[in-house]
Enzyme design. Structure first.
Site, mmCIF file in Angstrom:
data_model
loop_
_atom_site.group_PDB
_atom_site.id
_atom_site.type_symbol
_atom_site.label_atom_id
_atom_site.label_comp_id
_atom_site.label_asym_id
_atom_site.label_seq_id
_atom_site.Cartn_x
_atom_site.Cartn_y
_atom_site.Cartn_z
ATOM 1 N N ALA A 88 0.839 -1.211 0.000
ATOM 2 C CA ALA A 88 0.000 0.000 0.000
ATOM 3 C C ALA A 88 0.864 1.247 0.000
ATOM 4 O O ALA A 88 2.064 1.185 0.255
ATOM 5 C CB ALA A 88 -0.911 0.007 1.216
ATOM 6 N N ASN A 89 0.245 2.370 -0.312
ATOM 7 C CA ASN A 89 0.877 3.680 -0.147
ATOM 8 C C ASN A 89 0.413 4.268 1.175
ATOM 9 O O ASN A 89 -0.642 3.898 1.667
ATOM 10 C CB ASN A 89 0.408 4.636 -1.249
ATOM 11 C CG ASN A 89 1.049 4.365 -2.575
ATOM 12 O OD1 ASN A 89 1.675 3.321 -2.787
ATOM 13 N ND2 ASN A 89 0.901 5.288 -3.478
ATOM 14 N N ARG A 90 1.151 5.227 1.679
ATOM 15 C CA ARG A 90 0.690 5.955 2.857
ATOM 16 C C ARG A 90 -0.380 6.941 2.427
ATOM 17 O O ARG A 90 -0.155 7.763 1.545
ATOM 18 C CB ARG A 90 1.828 6.786 3.431
ATOM 19 C CG ARG A 90 2.836 6.025 4.180
ATOM 20 C CD ARG A 90 3.819 6.996 4.816
ATOM 21 N NE ARG A 90 5.071 6.325 5.112
ATOM 22 C CZ ARG A 90 5.245 5.514 6.142
ATOM 23 N NH1 ARG A 90 4.257 5.278 6.983
ATOM 24 N NH2 ARG A 90 6.412 4.930 6.339
#
Ligand code: C5P
Length: 225
Positions: A29-31
């Site tokens: 995931a991305n932040r």
């Protein structure tokens, strides 16, 4: 009763990260907290719009009066976005994962002592903003993207508006020192591309809360209609 400049308009907003499964217990995931996208959804609804919010996994309360579609992966997000068309305005604030694992494990990948680590083969996810911006049918009349950069903010955002084919880009500096990521305030530049000349204008906004960025963006949209 506040003024409702977006009454009768249908607005689609993406927010949050996407989760790309590796196996049933792990993901890439991305932040992204989803705060900016949720704030825009709330501001658009307050301005009288019909709002569809397509959100990846976030820990935020659903804004009242907004139709929220929960998704996990980038491919799910693209399907939910396409299902929401046609809309008058589309705002892509989600931090979509660029890559996903080629074949998701059906079972948890087990760690075995003395064995090599399993390789992860990645493939590219669809670019939702570019896909919608370049659609022939049902291309929303106003498509707005976001650009989070850690350097050369305006140059990178200018290149991005052209590459993705969107009309506006909200560009912000997310260098760790700014505290923007996951924080409550934001310093943004709005890039707008003139439909006829293709010329790009840059507007630098003062630092403000993510709620105020949302309200300012919605006001800007209303005055452009
Ligand atoms: O290329 P980059 O991820 O920096 O572009 C950011 C913009 O593109 C954001 O508006 C984001 O929501 C959108 N995007 C997307 N689908 C992707 C990657 C980015 O919609 N796969």
């Amino acid at each position: 009763q506040r003024p409702q400049p977006l009454k009768g308009k249908r607005i689609l907003i993406t927010a949050g990260p996407t989760h790309e499964p590796i196996d049933p217990v792990r993901y890439i995931a991305n932040r992204s907290s989803g705060k900016q996208g949720f704030a825009i959804a709330d501001a658009a609804r307050s301005a009288g719009a019909e709002v569809i919010l397509v959100s990846g996994p976030v820990e935020l309360d659903e804004p009242r009066g907004v139709d929220v579609k929960h998704v996990e992966s980038a491919r799910d997000m693209l399907s939910a976005v396409e299902a929401a068309l046609p809309v008058d305005i589309a705002i892509f604030a989600a931090a979509v994962a660029d890559w996903r694992v080629v074949s998701e494990g059906a079972q948890k990948i087990k760690k075995k002592a003395g064995e090599a680590m399993p390789p992860l083969q990645l493939t590219e996810n669809p670019d939702i903003l570019a896909t919608i911006s370049k659609r022939g049918t049902n291309r929303p009349p106003l498509v707005i993207g976001f650009a989070a950069e850690t350097e050369h903010l305006i140059d990178n955002a200018t290149a991005k508006i052209k590459r993705k084919g969107c009309d506006w880009i909200v560009a912000n500096d997310v260098s760790p020192a700014t505290g923007i990521m996951g924080g409550d305030s934001n310093t943004v530049n709005l890039l707008t591309r003139d439909k006829e000349s293709g010329e790009i204008a840059v507007d630098s906004w003062a630092p403000m809360s993510k709620e105020d960025v949302a309200v300012t963006l919605v006001a800007r949209i209303a005055s452009s209609l």
